[in-house]
Scaffold this motif. Structure first.
Motif, PDB file in Angstrom:
ATOM      1  N   GLY A  17      32.530  33.225  27.920  1.00  0.00           N
ATOM      2  CA  GLY A  17      33.942  33.447  27.630  1.00  0.00           C
ATOM      3  C   GLY A  17      34.806  32.206  27.728  1.00  0.00           C
ATOM      4  N   GLU A  18      34.218  31.034  27.405  1.00  0.00           N
ATOM      5  CA  GLU A  18      34.999  29.792  27.577  1.00  0.00           C
ATOM      6  C   GLU A  18      36.181  29.671  26.625  1.00  0.00           C
ATOM      7  OE1 GLU A  18      32.480  26.351  26.859  1.00  0.00           O
ATOM      8  OE2 GLU A  18      31.037  27.700  25.951  1.00  0.00           O
ATOM      9  N   LEU A  19      36.217  30.538  25.610  1.00  0.00           N
ATOM     10  CA  LEU A  19      37.351  30.466  24.679  1.00  0.00           C
ATOM     11  C   LEU A  19      38.532  31.320  25.137  1.00  0.00           C
ATOM     12  CD1 LEU A  19      35.494  30.555  21.231  1.00  0.00           C
ATOM     13  CD2 LEU A  19      36.358  28.581  22.494  1.00  0.00           C
ATOM     14  N   CYS A  20      38.348  32.010  26.263  1.00  0.00           N
ATOM     15  CA  CYS A  20      39.471  32.859  26.710  1.00  0.00           C
ATOM     16  C   CYS A  20      39.827  32.578  28.168  1.00  0.00           C
ATOM     17  CB  CYS A  20      39.150  34.326  26.477  1.00  0.00           C
ATOM     18  SG  CYS A  20      37.428  34.768  26.578  1.00  0.00           S
ATOM     19  N   LEU A  21      40.034  31.305  28.460  1.00  0.00           N
ATOM     20  CA  LEU A  21      40.339  30.929  29.838  1.00  0.00           C
ATOM     21  C   LEU A  21      41.831  30.723  30.076  1.00  0.00           C
ATOM     22  CD1 LEU A  21      37.416  28.402  30.448  1.00  0.00           C
ATOM     23  CD2 LEU A  21      37.512  30.841  30.979  1.00  0.00           C
ATOM     24  N   ASP A  22      42.635  31.011  29.062  1.00  0.00           N
ATOM     25  CA  ASP A  22      44.069  30.776  29.218  1.00  0.00           C
ATOM     26  C   ASP A  22      44.853  32.026  29.595  1.00  0.00           C
ATOM     27  OD1 ASP A  22      44.190  27.984  28.849  1.00  0.00           O
ATOM     28  OD2 ASP A  22      43.708  28.303  26.738  1.00  0.00           O
ATOM     29  N   LYS A  23      44.151  33.042  30.037  1.00  0.00           N
ATOM     30  CA  LYS A  23      44.830  34.260  30.468  1.00  0.00           C
ATOM     31  C   LYS A  23      45.466  34.033  31.829  1.00  0.00           C
ATOM     32  CE  LYS A  23      41.695  37.348  28.158  1.00  0.00           C
ATOM     33  NZ  LYS A  23      40.731  38.411  28.300  1.00  0.00           N
ATOM     34  N   ASP A  24      46.643  34.629  32.009  1.00  0.00           N
ATOM     35  CA  ASP A  24      47.322  34.537  33.292  1.00  0.00           C
ATOM     36  C   ASP A  24      46.740  35.567  34.255  1.00  0.00           C
ATOM     37  OD1 ASP A  24      49.278  32.480  33.072  1.00  0.00           O
ATOM     38  OD2 ASP A  24      50.280  33.735  31.565  1.00  0.00           O
ATOM     39  N   ILE A  25      46.582  35.155  35.500  1.00  0.00           N
ATOM     40  CA  ILE A  25      46.026  36.050  36.517  1.00  0.00           C
ATOM     41  C   ILE A  25      47.164  36.728  37.277  1.00  0.00           C
ATOM     42  CG2 ILE A  25      44.632  36.132  38.623  1.00  0.00           C
ATOM     43  CD1 ILE A  25      43.206  33.594  37.522  1.00  0.00           C
ATOM     44  N   SER A  26      47.131  38.056  37.302  1.00  0.00           N
ATOM     45  CA  SER A  26      48.202  38.794  37.978  1.00  0.00           C
ATOM     46  C   SER A  26      47.820  39.180  39.404  1.00  0.00           C
ATOM     47  CB  SER A  26      48.537  40.061  37.183  1.00  0.00           C
ATOM     48  OG  SER A  26      47.440  40.961  37.216  1.00  0.00           O
ATOM     49  N   GLY A  27      46.524  39.069  39.734  1.00  0.00           N
ATOM     50  CA  GLY A  27      46.089  39.463  41.070  1.00  0.00           C
ATOM     51  C   GLY A  27      44.593  39.624  41.098  1.00  0.00           C
ATOM     52  N   GLY A  28      44.087  40.267  42.133  1.00  0.00           N
ATOM     53  CA  GLY A  28      42.643  40.451  42.229  1.00  0.00           C
ATOM     54  C   GLY A  28      42.292  41.861  42.638  1.00  0.00           C
ATOM     55  N   TYR A  29      41.050  42.248  42.377  1.00  0.00           N
ATOM     56  CA  TYR A  29      40.566  43.556  42.814  1.00  0.00           C
ATOM     57  C   TYR A  29      39.105  43.424  43.209  1.00  0.00           C
ATOM     58  CZ  TYR A  29      40.658  48.565  43.351  1.00  0.00           C
ATOM     59  OH  TYR A  29      40.638  49.829  43.904  1.00  0.00           O
ATOM     60  N   VAL A  30      38.753  43.970  44.372  1.00  0.00           N
ATOM     61  CA  VAL A  30      37.376  43.868  44.845  1.00  0.00           C
ATOM     62  C   VAL A  30      36.760  45.258  44.928  1.00  0.00           C
ATOM     63  CG1 VAL A  30      35.866  42.917  46.618  1.00  0.00           C
ATOM     64  CG2 VAL A  30      38.183  42.009  46.343  1.00  0.00           C
ATOM     65  N   SER A  31      35.701  45.490  44.168  1.00  0.00           N
ATOM     66  CA  SER A  31      35.016  46.778  44.250  1.00  0.00           C
ATOM     67  C   SER A  31      33.707  46.722  43.480  1.00  0.00           C
ATOM     68  CB  SER A  31      35.903  47.879  43.664  1.00  0.00           C
ATOM     69  OG  SER A  31      35.277  49.131  43.814  1.00  0.00           O
ATOM     70  N   ASP A  32      32.728  47.510  43.953  1.00  0.00           N
ATOM     71  CA  ASP A  32      31.477  47.625  43.208  1.00  0.00           C
ATOM     72  C   ASP A  32      31.339  49.012  42.606  1.00  0.00           C
ATOM     73  OD1 ASP A  32      30.738  45.017  43.918  1.00  0.00           O
ATOM     74  OD2 ASP A  32      30.039  45.725  45.856  1.00  0.00           O
ATOM     75  N   LEU A  33      32.379  49.826  42.752  1.00  0.00           N
ATOM     76  CA  LEU A  33      32.382  51.152  42.140  1.00  0.00           C
ATOM     77  C   LEU A  33      33.182  51.100  40.847  1.00  0.00           C
ATOM     78  CD1 LEU A  33      33.041  53.412  45.255  1.00  0.00           C
ATOM     79  CD2 LEU A  33      30.871  53.001  44.103  1.00  0.00           C
ATOM     80  N   LEU A  34      32.541  51.406  39.751  1.00  0.00           N
ATOM     81  CA  LEU A  34      33.197  51.254  38.453  1.00  0.00           C
ATOM     82  C   LEU A  34      34.394  52.190  38.273  1.00  0.00           C
ATOM     83  CD1 LEU A  34      30.541  49.656  38.115  1.00  0.00           C
ATOM     84  CD2 LEU A  34      30.601  50.269  35.726  1.00  0.00           C
ATOM     85  N   SER A  35      34.264  53.407  38.802  1.00  0.00           N
ATOM     86  CA  SER A  35      35.377  54.357  38.685  1.00  0.00           C
ATOM     87  C   SER A  35      36.574  53.921  39.520  1.00  0.00           C
ATOM     88  CB  SER A  35      34.951  55.752  39.143  1.00  0.00           C
ATOM     89  OG  SER A  35      34.196  56.370  38.146  1.00  0.00           O
ATOM     90  N   ASP A  36      36.300  53.244  40.602  1.00  0.00           N
ATOM     91  CA  ASP A  36      37.374  52.747  41.457  1.00  0.00           C
ATOM     92  C   ASP A  36      38.166  51.678  40.696  1.00  0.00           C
ATOM     93  OD1 ASP A  36      38.926  52.131  43.713  1.00  0.00           O
ATOM     94  OD2 ASP A  36      37.497  50.592  44.346  1.00  0.00           O
ATOM     95  N   VAL A  37      37.449  50.797  40.045  1.00  0.00           N
ATOM     96  CA  VAL A  37      38.099  49.747  39.258  1.00  0.00           C
ATOM     97  C   VAL A  37      38.850  50.388  38.084  1.00  0.00           C
ATOM     98  CG1 VAL A  37      37.717  47.665  37.878  1.00  0.00           C
ATOM     99  CG2 VAL A  37      36.317  48.102  39.888  1.00  0.00           C
ATOM    100  N   MET A  38      38.182  51.332  37.435  1.00  0.00           N
ATOM    101  CA  MET A  38      38.785  52.033  36.294  1.00  0.00           C
ATOM    102  C   MET A  38      40.098  52.694  36.710  1.00  0.00           C
ATOM    103  SD  MET A  38      37.645  52.040  33.308  1.00  0.00           S
ATOM    104  CE  MET A  38      38.837  52.474  32.077  1.00  0.00           C
ATOM    105  N   GLY A  39      40.084  53.334  37.859  1.00  0.00           N
ATOM    106  CA  GLY A  39      41.257  54.087  38.295  1.00  0.00           C
ATOM    107  C   GLY A  39      42.333  53.239  38.949  1.00  0.00           C
ATOM    108  N   ASN A  40      41.969  52.106  39.515  1.00  0.00           N
ATOM    109  CA  ASN A  40      42.947  51.400  40.356  1.00  0.00           C
ATOM    110  C   ASN A  40      43.233  49.942  40.043  1.00  0.00           C
ATOM    111  OD1 ASN A  40      43.380  53.685  42.236  1.00  0.00           O
ATOM    112  ND2 ASN A  40      41.209  53.365  42.642  1.00  0.00           N
TER     113      ASN A  40
END
Lengths: 111, 138
Positions: A17-40
């Motif tokens: 993904g080296e062509l899309c490195l100019d996105k602004d970061i709004s924050g972070g999220y830590v999880s290994d549960l996909l539904s958790d990431v999906m929902g939150n």
């Protein structure tokens, strides 16, 4: 902060993904549960996880995340990388654990 | 407008394709981004449920000016106790599915939370139908 600067400041590996490195970061999220990431997780966040299979890219793309950081030396398989390029969400990596990675990201985003 | 997508049971490498296609359509229709964000969660969870539990299924999406109606139906084991399945944390997913980070028992609750109306019907041994409606403006 942009993904490009994050890679530099945290010394992260760039897998794809080296062509899309100019996105602004709004924050972070830590999880290994996909539904958790999906929902939150929120748009523009960096997702820290040890999951490295293709489905993480479906989630990252649907949620419009800025990037995914794979921890503990995990590497994505070819399928996952192809999906990352297609969906324009970079996959980054580190040998550190999620705790250290999140701590560093938090510090960088809040200084 | 109606769109129909087939979902293959057990094939995790394609999970998310249908949801992604519907998301693109909603964006093209200029639907409010906040609505898209909610609908996408429901679509993906519904799609993954079919992949994780059923033999095969389909996603039928009906969009008009006021709302999006999503019907996901599958041929599969069905749900014996829908109230129990709706409880956060309850899951019947296999160990392999859980290892991938799915099957945390958050799918149906996530779908309910992110749609305005949801109805689940099921027959054990035959399959499950989920119908969800989300309005574009409140």
């Amino acid at each position: 902060m942009k993904v490009r600067e994050l890679i530099e400041k945290m010394g992260l590996r760039l897998f794809s993904g080296e062509l899309c490195l100019d996105k602004d970061i709004s924050g972070g999220y830590v999880s290994d549960l996909l539904s958790d990431v999906m929902g939150n997780a929120a748009e523009g966040q960096v997702w820290i996880t040890l999951q490295n299979h293709k489905n993480i890219m479906a989630v990252a793309s649907l949620k419009e995340l800025a990037a995914v950081i794979l921890v503990k030396g995990q590497a994505p398989d070819t399928d996952t990388m192809a999906h990352s390029i297609e969906e324009q969400v970079p996959i980054l990596g580190t040998d550190q654990e999620a705790f250290e990675t999140a701590g560093m990201l938090y510090q960088l985003l809040n200084q | 407008m109606e769109f129909r997508y087939e979902i293959e049971g057990g094939n995790f490498s394609r999970a998310g394709h249908a949801s992604s296609a519907v998301k693109k359509i909603l964006k093209q229709l200029n639907v409010d981004n906040r609505v898209i964000k909610r609908v996408v969660v429901a679509l993906y969870e519904g799609e993954v449920n079919v992949v994780a539990h059923a033999d095969k299924g389909s996603m039928l999406v009906d969009i008009d000016e006021q709302r999006i109606k999503i019907r996901i139906e599958d041929t599969g084991p069905g749900i014996p106790d829908i109230d129990l399945a709706m409880q956060a944390g309850f899951s019947t997913a296999s160990a392999a599915v859980r290892e991938m980070g799915f099957g945390a028992g958050m799918g149906l609750p996530n779908m309910k939370k992110n749609t305005d109306q949801m109805r689940v019907t099921s027959e054990v041994g035959k399959g499950t139908q989920v119908e969800m409606i989300t309005w574009f403006s409140q």
